[in-house]
Design a protein around this motif. Structure first.
Motif: not given
Length: 348
Positions: A310-329
Motif C-alpha cells: 500500500x505504500x507504493x507511491x504509484x498506486x491509485x485505487x479507482x472508484x467506479x460509480x454504476x450507471x443504470x439503464x433504468x435509474x428508477x429501478x
C-alpha cells in the motif's frame, strides 16, 4: 484457480464444442444433485424478521455482484432504510462463529468483498458460510437493521428471501450448460424467476440475449474518483485526469474479469501501457507491481483493501460509480421491500 486454467475453462464454456459435450453426463449429475440440495434447504429455510434481498448469479466467476450490492445498499439507505449485509467471507478463516464488522472491517477478518462493501457503505456486515448464522448475529448486534442484503446468496436457499437480484455480464449464460460442461450453477430458466436481472457490461460491450420475464437493467461502471494509497489523498476523476492522466499508466486487477476494469479505464481516456491480471480474490504480488513501468498504477478498490504494497507511491485505487439503464429501478425495489415489510407486521 490460476488465470491459465480459468482462461482455458472460459474458452470451453463459450460454445458447445466436443470437450463440453464429453462433460455433459457430469453436468446432468451436477444438476440433479444441486437441484435436490437447493429444494431440501428451501423447505426448512429460516425466515428473518426483516425483509431479505439476495444478490447473486448463476454464472461462475465475477459478474459484478459487489458493485450491485453496494449500489442497492446505498440506494436503500437514501430511502430511509437501515441495511445490513451478510456474506460468506471468502478468503477469511471465519471459524465456527460469524464475524461482524464491529470487530474490524479489514479484508483479513471479513474477506475482500465484504470489507469493500463495509468500507463503501458503512453498513454493518456479518460473514459466515452459513448465511442464516450471519444474519441472526447481525440482527442481534444491530437491532436497528430493517433490511438484510445477502451478497452472493442466490444458491444459499436456507435463508428465505423476499426479493432476488441476479447479476450477469456480457457472457450471458455462456453455452447454456451446467458445470462442468458449461459455466452455470443453475439452468438458464432460473433467470426468469428473479425479480430483477442486472446485466453488467463494459463500456462498449454488446448486450447478450435476455429472458423476457425478469425486470432487466443494464449496469455500466464509470470512474468517479481515485485515491492515492500511500497518502490517502482523494481526487474526483476529472481532477485526477488533469493531474495524472496525461502520461501512460499501468493497471492491475485481481477480480473476476479484469478486462472490464481495463476497458472502463480506456473508455475514460486512460492510456494503458501495461496491464496485470491476477486471479480473483488474490493479492496483487508486490514483486509483480515492481515489474510494472514507471508511472501511475491503477487498481480496483477490491484490490486496495488487501494490497500487499500500500505504500507504493504509484498506486491509485479507482472508484467506479454504476450507471443504470433504468435509474428508477431502486424506487421499485424500495416499494417491493415496503410491501414485504408490511406483510411481516400485518400492516395494511
Amino acid at each position: 484457480m490460476s488465470r491459465r486454467l480459468e482462461d482455458f475453462l472460459l474458452t470451453i464454456w463459450r460454445r458447445r464444442g466436443g470437450l463440453s459435450a464429453l462433460l455433459l453426463p457430469l453436468s446432468w449429475l451436477y444438476g440433479l444433485l444441486s437441484a435436490r440440495r437447493l429444494r431440501a434447504r428451501a423447505r426448512t429455510a429460516w425466515k428473518a424478521p426483516v425483509p431479505v434481498v439476495v444478490v447473486g448469479n448463476i454464472l461462475v466467476g465475477g459478474t459484478g455482484k459487489t458493485p450491485v450490492t453496494i449500489a442497492v445498499c446505498q440506494a436503500l439507505r437514501a430511502r430511509g432504510w437501515h441495511p445490513g449485509v451478510v456474506s460468506r467471507g471468502y478468503g477469511a478463516a471465519v471459524g465456527p462463529a460469524p464475524r461482524l464488522s464491529d470487530g474490524g472491517g479489514g479484508a483479513d477478518r471479513l474477506g475482500d468483498e465484504p470489507a469493500l462493501i463495509h468500507a463503501a457503505t458503512g453498513a454493518p456486515v456479518a460473514v459466515h458460510p452459513r448465511r442464516t448464522l450471519a444474519a441472526a448475529a447481525l440482527l442481534a448486534a444491530h437491532p436497528d437493521v430493517d433490511v438484510l442484503i445477502a451478497d452472493d446468496g442466490l444458491q444459499h436457499t436456507a435463508l428465505a428471501r423476499d426479493l432476488e437480484i441476479i447479476v450477469q455480464d456480457g457472457r450471458g449464460v455462456g453455452n447454456g450448460r451446467l458445470l462442468p460442461a458449461g459455466p452455470l450453477r443453475e439452468p438458464p430458466a432460473r433467470l426468469a424467476r428473479a425479480d430483477w436481472l442486472v446485466t453488467h457490461l463494459a463500456a462498449d460491450e454488446p448486450m447478450p440475449p435476455v429472458p423476457a420475464a425478469p425486470r432487466a437493467v443494464v449496469m455500466r461502471l464509470r470512474p468517479e474518483g481515485a485515491t492515492h494509497l500511500a497518502s490517502g489523498r482523494d481526487l474526483p476523476w476529472d481532477a485526477w485526469q488533469a493531474e495524472q492522466g496525461a502520461a501512460p499508466c499501468s493497471a492491475a486487477a485481481g477480480i473476476g474479469r479484469p478486462e472490464r476494469f481495463f476497458a472502463m479505464l480506456r473508455a475514460a481516456g486512460v492510456t494503458l501501457s501495461r496491464t496485470l491480471r491476477v486471479p480473483d480474490h488474490r493479492t496483487i504480488p508486490a514483486d509483480a507491481l515492481r515489474g510494472l513501468p514507471p508511472g501511475p498504477v491503477l487498481i480496483t478498490p477490491k484490490d486496495a483493501v488487501k494490497c500487499a504494497a500500500p505504500h507504493d507511491p504509484r498506486l491509485w485505487a479507482v472508484r467506479a460509480a454504476p450507471a443504470f439503464s433504468d435509474p428508477g429501478w431502486p424506487d421499485a425495489l424500495d416499494q417491493a421491500l415496503r410491501t414485504a415489510a408490511r406483510g411481516r407486521t400485518g400492516g395494511a
